[in-house]
Write a protein that holds these residues in place. Sequence first.
Motif, PDB file in Angstrom:
ATOM      1  N   GLY A 145      -5.829   5.239 -14.193  1.00 50.84           N
ATOM      2  CA  GLY A 145      -4.690   5.814 -13.495  1.00 50.84           C
ATOM      3  C   GLY A 145      -5.033   7.024 -12.658  1.00 50.84           C
ATOM      4  N   ARG A 146      -6.276   7.125 -12.237  1.00 50.01           N
ATOM      5  CA  ARG A 146      -6.586   8.258 -11.368  1.00 50.01           C
ATOM      6  C   ARG A 146      -6.890   7.734  -9.969  1.00 50.01           C
ATOM      7  N   ASN A 147      -6.643   8.568  -8.982  1.00 50.79           N
ATOM      8  CA  ASN A 147      -6.913   8.097  -7.644  1.00 50.79           C
ATOM      9  C   ASN A 147      -8.167   8.756  -7.094  1.00 50.79           C
ATOM     10  N   LEU A 148      -8.794   8.039  -6.216  1.00 52.91           N
ATOM     11  CA  LEU A 148     -10.129   8.401  -5.772  1.00 52.91           C
ATOM     12  C   LEU A 148     -10.166   9.741  -5.045  1.00 52.91           C
ATOM     13  N   GLU A 149      -9.117  10.054  -4.314  1.00 51.11           N
ATOM     14  CA  GLU A 149      -9.119  11.295  -3.542  1.00 51.11           C
ATOM     15  C   GLU A 149      -9.321  12.506  -4.454  1.00 51.11           C
ATOM     16  N   HIS A 161     -15.225   2.092 -18.662  1.00 47.65           N
ATOM     17  CA  HIS A 161     -14.481   0.840 -18.497  1.00 47.65           C
ATOM     18  C   HIS A 161     -14.028   0.629 -17.049  1.00 47.65           C
ATOM     19  N   GLU A 162     -13.777   1.741 -16.388  1.00 48.33           N
ATOM     20  CA  GLU A 162     -13.406   1.645 -14.983  1.00 48.33           C
ATOM     21  C   GLU A 162     -14.558   1.034 -14.175  1.00 48.33           C
ATOM     22  N   CYS A 163     -15.762   1.472 -14.479  1.00 41.48           N
ATOM     23  CA  CYS A 163     -16.945   0.957 -13.780  1.00 41.48           C
ATOM     24  C   CYS A 163     -17.196  -0.508 -14.141  1.00 41.48           C
ATOM     25  N   GLU A 164     -16.964  -0.830 -15.403  1.00 40.71           N
ATOM     26  CA  GLU A 164     -17.101  -2.220 -15.824  1.00 40.71           C
ATOM     27  C   GLU A 164     -16.181  -3.116 -15.007  1.00 40.71           C
ATOM     28  N   ILE A 165     -14.964  -2.657 -14.844  1.00 42.96           N
ATOM     29  CA  ILE A 165     -13.996  -3.446 -14.090  1.00 42.96           C
ATOM     30  C   ILE A 165     -14.474  -3.632 -12.660  1.00 42.96           C
ATOM     31  N   ALA A 166     -14.965  -2.551 -12.045  1.00 41.33           N
ATOM     32  CA  ALA A 166     -15.423  -2.639 -10.652  1.00 41.33           C
ATOM     33  C   ALA A 166     -16.596  -3.612 -10.530  1.00 41.33           C
ATOM     34  N   GLN A 167     -17.566  -3.495 -11.425  1.00 43.29           N
ATOM     35  CA  GLN A 167     -18.751  -4.355 -11.363  1.00 43.29           C
ATOM     36  C   GLN A 167     -18.377  -5.816 -11.559  1.00 43.29           C
ATOM     37  N   VAL A 179     -18.791   9.956  -6.045  1.00 45.56           N
ATOM     38  CA  VAL A 179     -18.167   9.112  -7.075  1.00 45.56           C
ATOM     39  C   VAL A 179     -18.972   7.843  -7.359  1.00 45.56           C
ATOM     40  N   ASP A 180     -19.949   7.545  -6.516  1.00 48.84           N
ATOM     41  CA  ASP A 180     -20.759   6.354  -6.757  1.00 48.84           C
ATOM     42  C   ASP A 180     -21.509   6.494  -8.081  1.00 48.84           C
ATOM     43  N   PHE A 233     -23.547   1.951  -6.968  1.00 49.19           N
ATOM     44  CA  PHE A 233     -22.342   1.184  -6.661  1.00 49.19           C
ATOM     45  C   PHE A 233     -21.514   1.971  -5.653  1.00 49.19           C
ATOM     46  N   ASP A 234     -21.116   1.304  -4.573  1.00 48.76           N
ATOM     47  CA  ASP A 234     -20.365   1.980  -3.520  1.00 48.76           C
ATOM     48  C   ASP A 234     -18.877   1.996  -3.876  1.00 48.76           C
ATOM     49  N   VAL A 235     -18.493   3.038  -4.570  1.00 47.01           N
ATOM     50  CA  VAL A 235     -17.129   3.117  -5.088  1.00 47.01           C
ATOM     51  C   VAL A 235     -16.096   3.212  -3.953  1.00 47.01           C
ATOM     52  N   VAL A 236     -16.430   3.943  -2.912  1.00 47.38           N
ATOM     53  CA  VAL A 236     -15.464   4.133  -1.828  1.00 47.38           C
ATOM     54  C   VAL A 236     -15.174   2.810  -1.108  1.00 47.38           C
ATOM     55  N   LYS A 237     -16.244   2.067  -0.842  1.00 49.39           N
ATOM     56  CA  LYS A 237     -16.051   0.765  -0.190  1.00 49.39           C
ATOM     57  C   LYS A 237     -15.236  -0.170  -1.087  1.00 49.39           C
ATOM     58  N   TYR A 238     -15.617  -0.161  -2.352  1.00 51.78           N
ATOM     59  CA  TYR A 238     -14.888  -0.999  -3.315  1.00 51.78           C
ATOM     60  C   TYR A 238     -13.409  -0.634  -3.319  1.00 51.78           C
ATOM     61  N   ASN A 239     -13.159   0.661  -3.380  1.00 52.20           N
ATOM     62  CA  ASN A 239     -11.772   1.119  -3.448  1.00 52.20           C
ATOM     63  C   ASN A 239     -11.001   0.724  -2.183  1.00 52.20           C
ATOM     64  N   ASP A 240     -11.649   0.880  -1.029  1.00 53.95           N
ATOM     65  CA  ASP A 240     -10.996   0.511   0.232  1.00 53.95           C
ATOM     66  C   ASP A 240     -10.623  -0.969   0.241  1.00 53.95           C
ATOM     67  N   ASP A 241     -11.588  -1.796  -0.124  1.00 60.61           N
ATOM     68  CA  ASP A 241     -11.357  -3.247  -0.059  1.00 60.61           C
ATOM     69  C   ASP A 241     -10.387  -3.729  -1.135  1.00 60.61           C
TER      70      ASP A 241
END
Length: 501
Positions: free
Chosen positions: A175-179, A255-261, A198-199, A154-162
């Motif tokens: 509540g954590r940020n990707l950086e 759960h964070e990944c569940e939300i993204a998916q 992070v993927d 899963f491309d977390v960075v792309k997801y986060n950007d979009d």
Amino acid sequence: MPLQFYNSLTRQKEVFEPLNAPYVGMYVCGPTVSGESHLGHARPFITFDVVYRYLLHKGYKVRYVRNITDAGHFEEEGKAAEDKISSKAVLEKLEPMELVQKYTHLYHWAMEQFNNLPPSIEPTATGHIVEQIEMIKTIIADGYGYVANGSVYFDVVKYNDDYSKKNQPYGILSGRNLEDQLDTTRELDNQEEKKNKVDFALWKNAPAEHIMRWQSPWGEGFPGWHIECSAMATKYLGKRFDIHGGGMDLQFPHHECEIAQSTVCNHEIPARYWLHNNMITINGRKMGKSYNNVIKLSELFDGSHPILTQAYAPMTVRFFILQSQYRGTLDFSNEALQASEKALRRLMEAYEWFKAQSFTAGTIASDATLDAQLNTWVAELETFMDDDMNTAKVVANLFEIIPSINSLKDKHIAADAVSGNTWLHVQQQLTLFIENILGLKIDTGANHQQLTGVIELLIEIRKDAKSRKDFATSDKIRNQLADMGIQLKDEKDGSMSYTFS
RNA sequence: GGUCCUGUGGCCGAGUGGCUAGGCAGAGCUCUGCAAAAGCUUCCACAGCGGUUCGAAUCCGCUCGGGACCUCCA
């Protein structure tokens, strides 16, 4: 006051409003059945059992889905510390499904011991490989998944950007940020396959020795750690449902990944309310494999773990858990469990007697203060539950009520001190809260007709002896039964009762 | 290192500004042939320092302590 839950997603208490009342969909992360459940696992299952029971009480039609994770890396319990070569040998000897079967049975047994209601649907990960593959296909098609060496990430960075643009960044729940994470994530296997550290894996290419494997468009492999929950929740509860529950340690990353998916596939955050129970600690430390302080449920029930000074009944453990609010840590100790054991016995003995009494409606209370006080205590029970399931306060109020019941029993107060209607109301509400909502059941101990008969006989003999003032015989019966774990009590009215320890 | 939580009497554990939480343990009394149980009464708190306030366990700051997540994890 309306029902409120603390929503981890918004970090505040919110009034519970189902998306489609009276229907409520609730998903709770279940066990990984590669080993036996331990005391820590008991907490979410009991916590969300009470949520389920309470929602049912509120009149909702609840579909409660709790999965069983039976896919992934499976190794015989206790062998995890061995290196990969030797654990390969274990896998060769043992079918993964054999482990799955064994520990699923043990898990169901434990759930029953705790008097947890069975969920409406208990789907397995292995039974939903097709759904998971379909979901992964969608994620790839939308550009948020990529294939590398037969695995899919899963491309977390792309997801986060979009999705940051839509105010749904990756990390919205925890509540954590990707950086921060780009710098801190530790090295994992096959890290070089990923675009970014992070993927996370959606599908993993199965190494030759991996027995659990399925055909997929990307080759033989097995699903990633997070996709099963997204797939099964979507299938049985829809794209958006009401409650998602689990332990706090699952908040990130699971759960964070569940939300993204799910957000990629279904275009919305899957659940509206995210509920997380806190951990059970032992000497202030979370119970977990890495700390080597795990007490398995079977060890707890038979007292065989070295840290335990005695065995604890499942109901004692349930009560212990309910004596605290689910969002706080709960510290285990023998002293604390023993306190719960005694408290539960006092509660249930009073309740059991009281439940069997009959009262007449319409009688007038001679003690209006007590009458009003009882009504207040009883009315508060629901208020406390409505306030984010404060079972600790519910239990406290039950103990406010107990002295009145025992006083009634011992005739310290007259039956007409309180109106018939109030007594009937208290009876009905105690049954509701003690049995139906908290899910406590009367532990009859040895429930065997012949044994019961023998004890009744001994009680008759002891009564005779007592009436002759033959206290030697009387005490002998009582003391020897006590040695066997059966306590006789002389009641005020001359009768005798007994309990098992 | 990053993010966050937390520190309540002997133990567990509620409590987000003013009212006894509750349980277990301890003490006393009542009841009892004795015991147990039960009832009544009672002792023991808000980590420390400072601030805000008429008033703080509860809000703010600092200090010290504990923990969780960042990696499979309930």
